[in-house]
Enzyme design. Structure first.
Site, mmCIF file in Angstrom:
data_model
loop_
_atom_site.group_PDB
_atom_site.id
_atom_site.type_symbol
_atom_site.label_atom_id
_atom_site.label_comp_id
_atom_site.label_asym_id
_atom_site.label_seq_id
_atom_site.Cartn_x
_atom_site.Cartn_y
_atom_site.Cartn_z
ATOM 1 C CG ASP A 1 -4.437 7.643 7.614
ATOM 2 O OD1 ASP A 1 -4.393 6.402 7.686
ATOM 3 O OD2 ASP A 1 -4.594 8.259 6.557
ATOM 4 C CD GLU B 1 -2.984 -0.471 2.445
ATOM 5 O OE1 GLU B 1 -3.008 0.651 2.987
ATOM 6 O OE2 GLU B 1 -3.571 -1.456 2.910
#
EC number: 4.2.1.20
Length: 264
Positions: free
Chosen positions: A60, A49
């Site tokens: 995040d 990723e």
């Protein structure tokens, strides 16, 4: 069948679980990002990723937020990341690469142009955490027009509940199962009904089920290995690299050890 699907099929045939890592593109710089990608390939990572830095990465936690901010400060842009992808593919990177990014970046670039660039550069998949299933029609229409386009990876969470069959119905590549509520990097504090939730996804998913958020070691996912098809590590991997000055041997050792332990 693209690179992700080929890899997942091969792993299934071998009876092995997939290991996926997350790195932020442009951290600490573009040249080192390339070295990190090749080190991971050498260590046998199954899918990479690549996080596209964004000013407001809402899904995040602090580690990836800081990494994203630092990469932006050092000049990372989507255009430069496309150039990086062209270069690594030209230099022999064959591992599947998934862009983890926010929809505003795609939209700002232009959907058709973005998909075309992904196809040209060898991007295999997209994870867009702020694009809900109900809002995916537009991008899916553009992706469908290009045979070399990346596939859109579906995200599910413990609160998806009755939406799970709908979300995973036409899933491709793998399903990304968020293991806990909140943001990335909170340690292995998995949702209290994690097992029931993963079983529900597994029952409905036509593709492998990957688990991410808060995973650091293979031991973290051991109690759930009878359900999941693999694990995704992001925040811990970034911290590990940073603490060891992006040492390629540390990167290789972590990946090979994690894979070995998870498949023992």
């Amino acid at each position: 069948m693209n690179r992700i699907e080929e890899k997942m099929t091969a792993l299934k045939n071998e009876g092995r679980k997939a290991f996926i890592t997350y790195t932020t593109a442009g951290l600490p710089d573009m040249e080192t990002t390339k070295k990190i990608m090749f080190a991971q390939q050498e260590a046998g990572i199954d899918v990479m990723e690549l996080g596209i830095p964004f000013s407001d990465p809402v899904a995040d936690g602090p580690v990836i937020q800081a990494a994203s901010y630092e990469a932006i400060q050092k000049g990372a842009t989507l255009t430069k990341i496309f150039t990086l992808m062209k270069e690594v593919r030209k230099e022999g990177l064959t591992t599947p690469v998934v862009f983890m990014m926010y929809y505003n970046t795609v939209y700002h670039y232009g959907l058709e142009e973005f998909v075309e660039m992904c196809a040209d550069c060898g991007v295999d998949g997209l994870i867009i955490p702020d694009l809900p299933y109900e809002e995916q029609k537009e991008i899916n229409a553009v992706l469908a027009e290009n045979e070399a386009a990346p596939i859109l990876i579906q995200l599910v969470s413990p609160v998806s509940k009755q939406r799970i069959p709908m979300i995973v119905n036409n899933a491709r590549g793998f399903v990304y199962c968020v293991s806990q509520m909140g943001v990335t990097g909170n340690g292995a504090n998995f949702h209290k009904q994690i097992r029931e939730y993963l079983l529900e996804v597994k029952k409905n998913s036509p593709v492998p089920v990957m688990m991410g958020f808060g995973i650091r070691t293979a031991g973290d996912v051991e109690p759930l290995e009878d359900i999941i098809d693999g694990a995704i590590v992001g925040s811990h991997f970034i911290t590990l690299m940073k603490e060891n000055n992006y040492d390629e041997n540390v990167i290789k050792e972590y990946i090979s050890s994690f894979k070995k332990e998870m498949n023992e």
